[in-house]
Motif scaffolding. Structure first.
Motif, mmCIF file in Angstrom:
data_model
loop_
_atom_site.group_PDB
_atom_site.id
_atom_site.type_symbol
_atom_site.label_atom_id
_atom_site.label_comp_id
_atom_site.label_asym_id
_atom_site.label_seq_id
_atom_site.Cartn_x
_atom_site.Cartn_y
_atom_site.Cartn_z
ATOM 1 N N VAL A 47 25.954 52.316 51.427
ATOM 2 C CA VAL A 47 25.669 53.488 50.370
ATOM 3 C C VAL A 47 25.156 55.280 50.181
ATOM 4 O O VAL A 47 25.903 55.571 49.816
ATOM 5 C CB VAL A 47 24.330 53.127 49.330
ATOM 6 N N GLN A 50 28.664 57.421 49.629
ATOM 7 C CA GLN A 50 28.413 58.022 48.054
ATOM 8 C C GLN A 50 28.254 58.840 47.497
ATOM 9 O O GLN A 50 28.666 59.271 46.783
ATOM 10 C CB GLN A 50 28.395 56.855 47.919
ATOM 11 N N THR A 62 32.030 54.896 44.159
ATOM 12 C CA THR A 62 33.351 53.696 44.234
ATOM 13 C C THR A 62 33.664 52.555 44.347
ATOM 14 O O THR A 62 33.565 51.536 44.598
ATOM 15 C CB THR A 62 34.607 53.745 45.085
ATOM 16 N N ILE A 63 31.430 52.769 44.575
ATOM 17 C CA ILE A 63 30.909 51.137 44.933
ATOM 18 C C ILE A 63 30.073 50.816 42.927
ATOM 19 O O ILE A 63 29.924 51.952 42.883
ATOM 20 C CB ILE A 63 29.939 50.669 45.511
ATOM 21 N N GLU A 64 29.120 49.955 43.571
ATOM 22 C CA GLU A 64 27.931 49.865 41.881
ATOM 23 C C GLU A 64 27.355 50.799 41.782
ATOM 24 O O GLU A 64 26.288 50.648 43.153
ATOM 25 C CB GLU A 64 27.931 48.133 41.496
ATOM 26 N N GLU A 85 26.085 40.035 47.089
ATOM 27 C CA GLU A 85 25.800 41.046 47.602
ATOM 28 C C GLU A 85 25.970 41.372 48.653
ATOM 29 O O GLU A 85 26.350 42.070 49.822
ATOM 30 C CB GLU A 85 24.254 41.352 46.948
ATOM 31 N N LYS A 88 29.692 41.629 49.603
ATOM 32 C CA LYS A 88 30.344 42.970 49.021
ATOM 33 C C LYS A 88 29.872 43.997 49.781
ATOM 34 O O LYS A 88 30.330 44.465 50.256
ATOM 35 C CB LYS A 88 29.263 43.174 47.569
ATOM 36 N N ILE A 89 28.518 43.672 50.660
ATOM 37 C CA ILE A 89 27.924 44.857 51.873
ATOM 38 C C ILE A 89 28.935 44.308 52.728
ATOM 39 O O ILE A 89 29.555 45.659 53.629
ATOM 40 C CB ILE A 89 26.546 45.085 51.684
ATOM 41 N N TYR A 92 32.430 46.251 51.831
ATOM 42 C CA TYR A 92 31.949 47.784 51.665
ATOM 43 C C TYR A 92 32.073 48.617 52.803
ATOM 44 O O TYR A 92 32.472 49.899 53.329
ATOM 45 C CB TYR A 92 31.334 47.756 50.991
ATOM 46 N N SER A 95 36.037 48.792 54.097
ATOM 47 C CA SER A 95 36.804 49.476 51.777
ATOM 48 C C SER A 95 36.417 50.905 52.245
ATOM 49 O O SER A 95 36.511 51.767 51.769
ATOM 50 C CB SER A 95 36.143 48.666 51.682
ATOM 51 N N THR A 96 35.189 51.105 51.698
ATOM 52 C CA THR A 96 34.276 52.292 51.360
ATOM 53 C C THR A 96 35.048 53.774 52.241
ATOM 54 O O THR A 96 35.355 54.389 52.263
ATOM 55 C CB THR A 96 32.948 52.561 51.290
ATOM 56 N N HIS A 99 38.895 54.243 51.557
ATOM 57 C CA HIS A 99 38.407 54.874 50.223
ATOM 58 C C HIS A 99 38.064 56.079 50.397
ATOM 59 O O HIS A 99 38.777 56.927 50.199
ATOM 60 C CB HIS A 99 37.966 54.425 49.131
#
Length: 154
Positions: A47, A50, A62-64, A85, A88-89, A92, A95-96, A99
């Protein structure tokens, strides 16, 4: 900046291996003398860029936002995450960064707001933020290694 992204992705591979190969009970355990666990460190690493890249550039995450708020600086582990979750992590982790790299290459981080980090490293550009992120992820990899050592003693 290509080398910076390459270094981040190599570190993310190490973190992903910890996520996949650490027994579940160790992933979520907070050993005595620590205030977080292996899982929290990995989620926190996901995170933080982000906030460093998107928030400081006035862009949407780009994530929740819920995940950002749950694992940002100043938070602590809150029980065990859901399987969704965790998946997702895990996704991510890679992918994050891809991105962010695409958004960087397309010049999306042009309205970067200067920021002073906790270790007193001033960030005045997206390049500074990405360089700091390498340092930040290294700190958390070190924390994970210390957590693993502490868990092995128990």
């Amino acid at each position: 900046m290509e080398k910076t992204f390459d270094i981040i992705l190599k570190n993310r591979k190490i973190l992903h291996d910890f996520l996949q190969n650490t027994p579940k009970e160790d992933l979520f355990k907070v050993p005595e003398g620590f205030n977080n666990n292996i899982w929290w460190n990995i989620a926190h690493v996901v995170v933080t860029p982000q906030l460093l890249m998107y928030k400081l550039s006035g862009l949407d995450f780009t994530i929740e936002e819920e995940l950002v708020n749950k694992y940002r600086k100043g938070t602590f582990p809150e029980g065990e995450p859901s399987d969704e979750e965790k998946e997702k992590i895990s996704a991510y982790l890679f992918s994050t960064i891809k991105h962010i790299q695409l958004d960087y290459e397309h010049g999306k981080f042009k309205n970067f707001q200067e920021y002073m980090t906790t270790p007193k490293i001033g960030l005045s550009s997206p390049e500074d933020a990405l360089s700091f992120n390498v340092f930040h992820e290294g700190l958390h990899l070190g924390a994970i290694l210390a957590l693993k050592k502490a868990l092995a003693r128990n």
